[in-house]
Write an enzyme that holds these catalytic residues in place. Sequence first.
Site, mmCIF file in Angstrom:
data_model
loop_
_atom_site.group_PDB
_atom_site.id
_atom_site.type_symbol
_atom_site.label_atom_id
_atom_site.label_comp_id
_atom_site.label_asym_id
_atom_site.label_seq_id
_atom_site.Cartn_x
_atom_site.Cartn_y
_atom_site.Cartn_z
ATOM 1 N N ALA A 147 0.882 -1.153 -0.031
ATOM 2 C CA ALA A 147 0.083 0.111 -0.049
ATOM 3 C C ALA A 147 0.855 1.151 0.270
ATOM 4 O O ALA A 147 0.335 2.384 -0.653
ATOM 5 C CB ALA A 147 -0.878 -0.054 1.102
ATOM 6 N N THR A 148 2.120 1.203 0.808
ATOM 7 C CA THR A 148 2.907 2.498 0.733
ATOM 8 C C THR A 148 3.210 2.773 -0.695
ATOM 9 O O THR A 148 3.301 3.885 -1.211
ATOM 10 C CB THR A 148 4.214 2.049 1.388
ATOM 11 O OG1 THR A 148 3.641 1.798 2.891
ATOM 12 C CG2 THR A 148 5.101 3.140 1.596
ATOM 13 N N SER A 153 -3.612 -3.694 0.296
ATOM 14 C CA SER A 153 -2.445 -4.445 0.417
ATOM 15 C C SER A 153 -2.797 -5.840 1.169
ATOM 16 O O SER A 153 -3.564 -6.121 1.933
ATOM 17 C CB SER A 153 -1.661 -3.682 1.578
ATOM 18 O OG SER A 153 -0.219 -4.265 1.746
ATOM 19 N N ALA A 154 -2.318 -6.947 0.408
ATOM 20 C CA ALA A 154 -2.778 -8.338 0.691
ATOM 21 C C ALA A 154 -2.370 -8.624 2.287
ATOM 22 O O ALA A 154 -3.310 -9.342 2.765
ATOM 23 C CB ALA A 154 -2.082 -9.378 -0.455
ATOM 24 N N HIS A 155 -1.173 -8.195 2.668
ATOM 25 C CA HIS A 155 -1.062 -8.899 4.173
ATOM 26 C C HIS A 155 -2.087 -8.330 5.286
ATOM 27 O O HIS A 155 -1.892 -8.752 6.464
ATOM 28 C CB HIS A 155 0.526 -8.566 4.490
ATOM 29 C CG HIS A 155 0.721 -7.122 4.705
ATOM 30 N ND1 HIS A 155 0.951 -6.629 6.058
ATOM 31 C CD2 HIS A 155 1.205 -6.066 4.057
ATOM 32 C CE1 HIS A 155 1.336 -5.432 6.192
ATOM 33 N NE2 HIS A 155 1.193 -5.037 4.836
ATOM 34 N N ASN A 198 -6.610 3.154 10.610
ATOM 35 C CA ASN A 198 -5.685 2.063 10.934
ATOM 36 C C ASN A 198 -5.617 1.942 12.592
ATOM 37 O O ASN A 198 -5.455 1.170 13.234
ATOM 38 C CB ASN A 198 -4.573 1.725 10.523
ATOM 39 C CG ASN A 198 -3.580 3.072 10.551
ATOM 40 O OD1 ASN A 198 -4.021 4.229 10.214
ATOM 41 N ND2 ASN A 198 -2.269 2.895 10.440
ATOM 42 N N GLN A 240 -7.425 -0.808 5.349
ATOM 43 C CA GLN A 240 -8.135 -1.465 6.497
ATOM 44 C C GLN A 240 -9.573 -1.931 6.530
ATOM 45 O O GLN A 240 -10.245 -2.159 7.365
ATOM 46 C CB GLN A 240 -7.851 -0.613 7.951
ATOM 47 C CG GLN A 240 -6.410 -0.302 8.059
ATOM 48 C CD GLN A 240 -5.532 -1.503 8.915
ATOM 49 O OE1 GLN A 240 -6.274 -2.450 9.168
ATOM 50 N NE2 GLN A 240 -4.238 -1.328 8.846
ATOM 51 N N CYS A 259 4.318 1.279 12.054
ATOM 52 C CA CYS A 259 5.469 2.167 11.481
ATOM 53 C C CYS A 259 5.682 3.079 12.353
ATOM 54 O O CYS A 259 7.030 3.680 12.317
ATOM 55 C CB CYS A 259 4.690 2.894 10.030
ATOM 56 S SG CYS A 259 4.081 1.987 9.063
ATOM 57 N N THR A 296 8.851 -7.945 -13.837
ATOM 58 C CA THR A 296 8.505 -9.300 -13.957
ATOM 59 C C THR A 296 7.540 -9.442 -12.789
ATOM 60 O O THR A 296 7.894 -8.984 -11.582
ATOM 61 C CB THR A 296 9.509 -10.344 -13.749
ATOM 62 O OG1 THR A 296 10.666 -10.008 -14.513
ATOM 63 C CG2 THR A 296 9.027 -11.740 -13.759
HETATM 64 N N1 C6P Z 1 -0.660 -0.090 8.654
HETATM 65 C C1 C6P Z 1 -0.387 -0.258 11.099
HETATM 66 O O1 C6P Z 1 0.092 -1.033 12.175
HETATM 67 P P1 C6P Z 1 1.889 -1.584 3.605
HETATM 68 O O2 C6P Z 1 2.773 -2.284 4.650
HETATM 69 O O3 C6P Z 1 2.763 -0.361 2.857
HETATM 70 O O4 C6P Z 1 1.209 -2.560 2.528
HETATM 71 O O5 C6P Z 1 0.736 -0.889 4.181
HETATM 72 C C2 C6P Z 1 0.963 0.457 4.643
HETATM 73 C C3 C6P Z 1 -0.499 1.022 5.301
HETATM 74 C C4 C6P Z 1 -1.338 2.126 4.441
HETATM 75 N N2 C6P Z 1 -2.387 2.376 4.790
HETATM 76 C C5 C6P Z 1 -2.913 1.965 5.953
HETATM 77 C C6 C6P Z 1 -4.226 2.548 6.561
HETATM 78 C C7 C6P Z 1 -2.379 1.266 6.586
HETATM 79 O O6 C6P Z 1 -2.803 0.922 7.870
HETATM 80 C C8 C6P Z 1 -1.210 0.722 6.233
HETATM 81 C C9 C6P Z 1 -0.158 -0.094 7.158
HETATM 82 C C10 C6P Z 1 0.140 -0.917 9.754
HETATM 83 O O7 C6P Z 1 -1.200 0.388 11.198
HETATM 84 C C11 C6P Z 1 1.674 -0.595 9.466
HETATM 85 S S1 C6P Z 1 2.241 0.903 9.817
#
Ligand code: C6P
Length: 395
Positions: A71-72, A202-204, A153, A181, A327, A240
């Site tokens: 997502a970042t 973001s999948a995770h 979040n 979220q 973060c 890729t």
């Molecule tokens: N929030 C939290 O503890 P990534 O890791 O880049 O896929 O996701 C970033 C991100 C972007 N938008 C929102 C609303 C998020 O919650 C997050 C990730 C985690 O709240 C890690 S900082």
Amino acid sequence: MRVYLDNNATTKVDEQVKRVMEPFLCERFGNPNSLHDYAKEIIPDIKYAYEQIYMGFGANKKDSIVMTSCATESNNWILKSVYFRDIMSGRKDHIIVSEVEHPSIIATAKFLETLGVKVSYLPINSEGLIDASTVRDYITPKTALVSIMWVNNETGAIFPIEEISQICKENNVLFHTDAVQAVGKIKINLELLQGVDFLTFSAHKFHGPKGVGGLFIRSGREVTPLFHGGAQMGGLRSGTINVGAIAGMGKAIELAVDSIDFDYPDVIELRDQLEDEILKIEDTFVVTPREKRVGSTLLVSFRGIEGESMLWDLNKAGIAASTGSACASEDLESNPVMEAIGAEADLAHTAIRFSLSRYTTKMEIDYTIEEVKKAVKRLREISSSYAYTPHTEKK
Ligand code: C6P
């Protein structure tokens, strides 16, 4: 006992997702852009994953969904793309973001400010919510983009995306939402939400793998390519493609959407139980009303207790929670959302985020409630800022 209550930071990969991904490591490893059978054999899997992802967001085939690494990346991309396309040309000079966006939006906005972009940081109210009509007050004829997250979040607060996107559409302003979220908690239908031009995921965060996410781009909206190179992803993000991760994300979103009807009501019940019991402890506070939050998140302040001390005690008991966004959890600063709300400094420093998932069990929540009570008692007894009385339980 080990209890994982930090699902807003990341989630465990679902076993079914893992099974979908495994063959793409050692057996089905072809580069989908090659011309031989190793490549051709995996094309149907990629197509199927795309179908699952389009279906998960109720997106039309005409729209683009570009897979990114997280997502970042998606958030950086859309803000910088708007800068390249609409602001550098001098046609526009302004963007609007909420003051409680994830750092990947706020830090990008601050960077754009150094390039001369005017940025408005839309305030939240004392309940951690956004009033959609305030967006109208901030829009100017030179506004290029509004970017507001769907679900916060830290607090789990749901922001009025439908109304905000409509206001943007009426004013001819592009609208982006960070829906990281929201997936698996809110049914998303982008065909019905025509005011949403771009959406990040973001999948995770929904039991998929780390290192893969995406950006939805509505048909007719132009973006600057993120990576120039080969023509993968329609030339928008060359490189890729990560076949296994995308296949896993396809399965993960399918399961996440199903879980809204099947597992989510149980998640809400468990979160409510946790919240009810914690709020029986004296001097505990939750800012955003329950009905205005997603059902998996609880941000609670314990007066007199440093968030980090609480985390330490909980971690010793095997419970993983957080002081807010992962973060920002290493800098020992107070919770930024609590600050934006205008909470007293001692409360902003005492916020703990518990975030549940469809794997959270009643036994885990019962155990957490007991351990939270023990931690509060111990930490208030040794706190110099909290006048401890032996009756910490509310009447
Ligand atoms: N929030 C939290 O503890 P990534 O890791 O880049 O896929 O996701 C970033 C991100 C972007 N938008 C929102 C609303 C998020 O919650 C997050 C990730 C985690 O709240 C890690 S900082």
